[in-house]
Design an enzyme around this catalytic site. Structure first.
Site, PDB file in Angstrom:
ATOM      1  CD1 TRP A 119      -1.061   2.408   2.161  1.00 25.01           C
ATOM      2  CD2 TRP A 119      -2.852   1.730   1.040  1.00 25.01           C
ATOM      3  NE1 TRP A 119      -1.953   3.452   2.167  1.00 25.01           N
ATOM      4  CE2 TRP A 119      -3.078   3.053   1.487  1.00 25.01           C
ATOM      5  CE3 TRP A 119      -3.865   1.087   0.310  1.00 25.01           C
ATOM      6  CZ2 TRP A 119      -4.259   3.759   1.230  1.00 25.01           C
ATOM      7  CZ3 TRP A 119      -5.054   1.786   0.058  1.00 25.01           C
ATOM      8  CH2 TRP A 119      -5.239   3.098   0.517  1.00 25.01           C
ATOM      9  CG  MET A 120       2.446   5.297  -1.972  1.00 19.89           C
ATOM     10  SD  MET A 120       3.583   5.526  -3.366  1.00 19.89           S
ATOM     11  CE  MET A 120       2.478   5.310  -4.756  1.00 19.89           C
ATOM     12  CG  ASN A 121      -1.652   6.905   2.332  1.00 14.93           C
ATOM     13  OD1 ASN A 121      -1.209   5.888   2.839  1.00 14.93           O
ATOM     14  ND2 ASN A 121      -1.878   7.998   3.037  1.00 14.93           N
ATOM     15  CG  ASP A 122      -1.474  11.363   2.158  1.00 15.68           C
ATOM     16  OD1 ASP A 122      -2.282  10.577   1.636  1.00 15.68           O
ATOM     17  OD2 ASP A 122      -1.779  12.111   3.110  1.00 15.68           O
ATOM     18  CD  GLN A 138       1.716   9.003   5.363  1.00 19.79           C
ATOM     19  OE1 GLN A 138       0.827   8.803   6.180  1.00 19.79           O
ATOM     20  NE2 GLN A 138       2.937   9.347   5.716  1.00 19.79           N
ATOM     21  CD1 TRP A 181      -0.043   8.306   9.699  1.00 16.35           C
ATOM     22  CD2 TRP A 181      -1.490   9.639  10.758  1.00 16.35           C
ATOM     23  NE1 TRP A 181      -0.985   7.500  10.275  1.00 16.35           N
ATOM     24  CE2 TRP A 181      -1.895   8.279  10.931  1.00 16.35           C
ATOM     25  CE3 TRP A 181      -2.262  10.643  11.333  1.00 16.35           C
ATOM     26  CZ2 TRP A 181      -3.030   7.922  11.669  1.00 16.35           C
ATOM     27  CZ3 TRP A 181      -3.390  10.292  12.062  1.00 16.35           C
ATOM     28  CH2 TRP A 181      -3.770   8.946  12.231  1.00 16.35           C
ATOM     29  NE  ARG A 245      -6.199  14.315   8.874  1.00 13.35           N
ATOM     30  CZ  ARG A 245      -7.377  14.303   9.484  1.00 13.35           C
ATOM     31  NH1 ARG A 245      -7.452  14.420  10.794  1.00 13.35           N
ATOM     32  NH2 ARG A 245      -8.495  14.169   8.777  1.00 13.35           N
ATOM     33  CD  GLU A 301      -7.354  14.376   5.127  1.00 14.53           C
ATOM     34  OE1 GLU A 301      -6.945  13.933   6.213  1.00 14.53           O
ATOM     35  OE2 GLU A 301      -7.946  13.657   4.305  1.00 14.53           O
ATOM     36  CG  ASP A 334     -11.568  13.635   6.317  1.00 15.88           C
ATOM     37  OD1 ASP A 334     -11.487  12.648   5.576  1.00 15.88           O
ATOM     38  OD2 ASP A 334     -11.650  13.551   7.547  1.00 15.88           O
TER      39      ASP A 334
END
Length: 639
Positions: A119-122, A138, A181, A245, A301, A334
């Site tokens: 998995w990867m996100n931001d 991330q 994060w 955040r 965010e 969000d």
């Protein structure tokens, strides 16, 4: 996680870290769970248990609600910990599909950055240092679903070919044990790199932490040190512990040695950007008021804030301020998982940002991308004097399919960002020029006159990896002679490219099979109101992109300004399961994720079409095949 000597010692800086008001100086049990938090968790657990029990009873009593598919219950990921939903849930069916290995293998991209697996996100902390571009991201090292968030790390000399490096940071301290994060890098005038990031504590409280390179002379920045006094910022009074955040890159303030940054949050349903100042990145003060707030937009965010030149065609350092500039405020919402931006004026003394047009304010006006695109972040590239934009492109298929293929998500092709001097209201996003190094030989050049209802096959070697530039001229007599045409047109509710009108749709069909049972059209549609004014829409239609259920099949898009004398123009980057579409030089951008079952490998086709009923269209195209990028692990013997 390196612990050896750092070239930067925050303990000996002029104003070393002191705890924020109301925070004890102990790093031990006084920071741990309070009885109140434990009680809340216990009550929440009991409530959750009762809801699950009720759900089970409903299913026992109502067989029609049951579904033997493993996708019947789409799990939620991340929300309970106070971040945006990380599971794609916007599908009309929960039925599973028998994906073959060939189908899943085809989905992996050839020139977009993504990890080898999982998995990867931001995107986090992008920067340029000693000849290398760095991207942090991330990452879950254990699975293709969200969790155990760690900072992945890769480097490149051209933002196209990448080398994977060891993890930069892992969740191993009380202040980030539940996740390292999103964060941003600030490069000081002496070259020091301050990396501020959000940590999710052992109590699930969002706090801001400082890390910095152990060895600035290392071009690869392999080792990072977490500041011993972390956290350096905690949620202030009135801000929820899960609503605090994603610190931005800092910029210089009006006072000597002062740095400012902003952090996203909310007050009720009002999205806000808090502002802190610091002189040393270890001690921070919350300034009075907010940078900006927009009612009804919910939690902000991954806020981004930077200047753009209204005069020149180059990017600006985040701290640049003066005549001939505007400031861009961007927030990832969000509530709807969309990246919105607005252009306005920043008062450095009052620390207030004001949108040029309140009707296009951040969160209610323009979006960076009208497709699957979120949590974007820019950085200033001093090598080429440009501002570069990264964005997380998630999956829009099922979680079980991601687990089967062993990976999830990718990053968009980096884009340059400029102020649109012609409209004065838009940003212009464009693929970085380095992508052209992947073009394989001369382009295929085509010019076609497309009559109403026509579609033409374009012969290319491989339809899965393409760079397409296309422009369209609508018959002038038909355009001017049409009094009114579908004035209320909207991409999302239009029904897609199959819905015909007098002046559209017309465009390009990518990743289609020979029989057009699977296809993804990217197109323009011209509507006219009673006043006779034309309005152009730029859309990407996924409704027939796959025969498989359980994948996104909506129509993305928005209106796009087309000025007098301009042709309707688009540029498409096609890379297997992702299509990035740039309308009118990047005024409107759409990112699509598609999962065909038939139009893969040698069966993929490319078409150009005109499905209007009342006008012919002249199409001019240049089509390049694109080679694969070289993305691999850095040789271990060289580390």
């Amino acid at each position: 996680m390196a612990t050896h000597h750092s070239s930067y010692d925050p303990e000996n800086s002029p104003n070393h870290y002191t705890f924020l008001p109301g925070q004890p100086e102990s790093t031990g049990s006084t920071r741990r769970k309070s009885l109140k938090v434990v009680s809340i968790i216990l009550l929440s657990s009991l409530l959750l248990l009762s809801l699950l029990t009720a759900f089970v009873m409903v299913n026992k009593q109502s067989p029609e609600l049951q579904n033997n598919s493993p996708e019947t219950l789409i799990p939620s990921r991340g929300v309970s910990q106070g971040v945006s939903e990380k599971t794609f849930r916007d599908v009309s069916t929960t039925l599973s599909y028998a994906w073959s290995n060939a189908m899943l293998t085809w989905q992996r991209t050839a020139y977009h950055f993504q990890p080898q697996q999982n998995w990867m996100n931001d995107p986090n902390g992008p920067l340029y240092h000693k000849g290398w571009y760095h991207i942090f991201y991330q990452y879950n090292p254990d699975s293709a679903i969200w969790g155990n968030i760690t900072w992945g790390h890769a480097v490149s000399t051209d933002l196209i070919h990448w080398l994977y490096l060891p993890f930069a940071m892992v969740p191993d301290q009380w202040y980030d044990i539940n996740g390292v994060w999103t964060g941003s890098a600030t490069i000081l005038p002496d070259g020091q790199i301050m990396m501020l990031y959000t940590g999710d504590t052992d109590d699930y409280v969002q706090v801001q932490n400082l890390a910095y390179p152990a060895n600035l002379s290392d071009p690869l920045l392999l080792d990072w040190v977490k500041y011993r006094g972390n956290p350096v910022m905690v949620p202030p009074p009135g801000i929820g512990i899960k609503d605090f955040r994603d610190p931005t890159t800092a910029w210089t303030g009006p006072q000597n040695g002062q740095w400012l940054l902003t952090i996203g949050s909310k007050m009720g349903k009002t999205g806000i950007a808090l502002v802190y100042d610091t002189s040393n990145f270890t001690s921070f003060n919350l300034l009075h008021g907010v940078l900006h707030a927009v009612p009804g937009t919910g939690m902000w965010e991954c806020v981004d804030f930077y200047p753009v030149s209204t005069l020149d065609s180059n990017g600006l350092d985040t701290s640049y301020n003066g005549p001939g500039i505007k400031h861009v405020l961007k927030a990832s919402l969000d509530d709807n998982k969309q990246d919105h931006y607005a252009i306005g004026t920043y008062d450095l003394v009052k620390n207030k940002w004001t949108p040029d047009n309140p009707e296009l304010d951040c969160g209610i006006g323009l979006r960076l991308d009208y497709g699957k695109y979120y949590a974007s972040k820019t950085f200033y590239d001093p090598k080429k004097q440009r501002r570069v934009l990264w964005g997380w492109v998630g999956e829009t298929d099922s979680e079980s399919a991601d687990l089967q293929k062993g990976w999830s998500s990718l990053q968009s092709i980096p884009r340059t960002v400029l102020y649109d001097k012609k409209t004065g209201t838009n940003l212009l996003q464009w693929p970085i020029e380095e992508i052209e190094s992947l073009r394989a030989g001369d382009p295929i050049v085509k010019q076609l006159n497309l009559q109403p209802g026509s579609i033409e096959l374009l012969h290319v070697n491989s339809a899965a990896q393409l760079d397409i530039e296309a422009s369209f001229e609508v018959d002038k007599v038909a355009l001017e002679g049409t009094i009114e045409a579908n004035a209320g047109y909207n991409c999302g509710s239009s029904g897609g490219a199959a819905s015909r009108g007098i002046l559209g749709p017309f465009g390009v069909v990518v990743i289609a099979d020979q029989t057009l049972s699977e296809l993804t059209p990217v197109y323009f549609y011209i509507s006219k109101g009673a006043d006779g004014r034309a309005k152009t829409h730029f859309c990407a239609d996924q409704t027939r992109s796959s025969e498989a259920p359980g994948v996104a099949k909506q129509v993305y898009g928005s209106s796009v300004p087309v000025l007098d004398g301009e042709k309707h123009s688009m540029r498409l980057l096609v890379d297997h399961s992702i299509v990035e579409s740039f309308g009118q030089g990047g005024r409107t951008v759409i990112t699509s994720r598609i999962y065909p079952a038939k139009a893969i490998n040698g069966a993929a086709r490319l078409f150009v079409f005109n499905n209007a009923t009342g006008t012919s269209v002249t199409a001019s195209l240049k089509i390049w095949s694109l080679k694969s990028a070289d993305i691999q692990s850095f040789p271990l013997e060289n580390l």
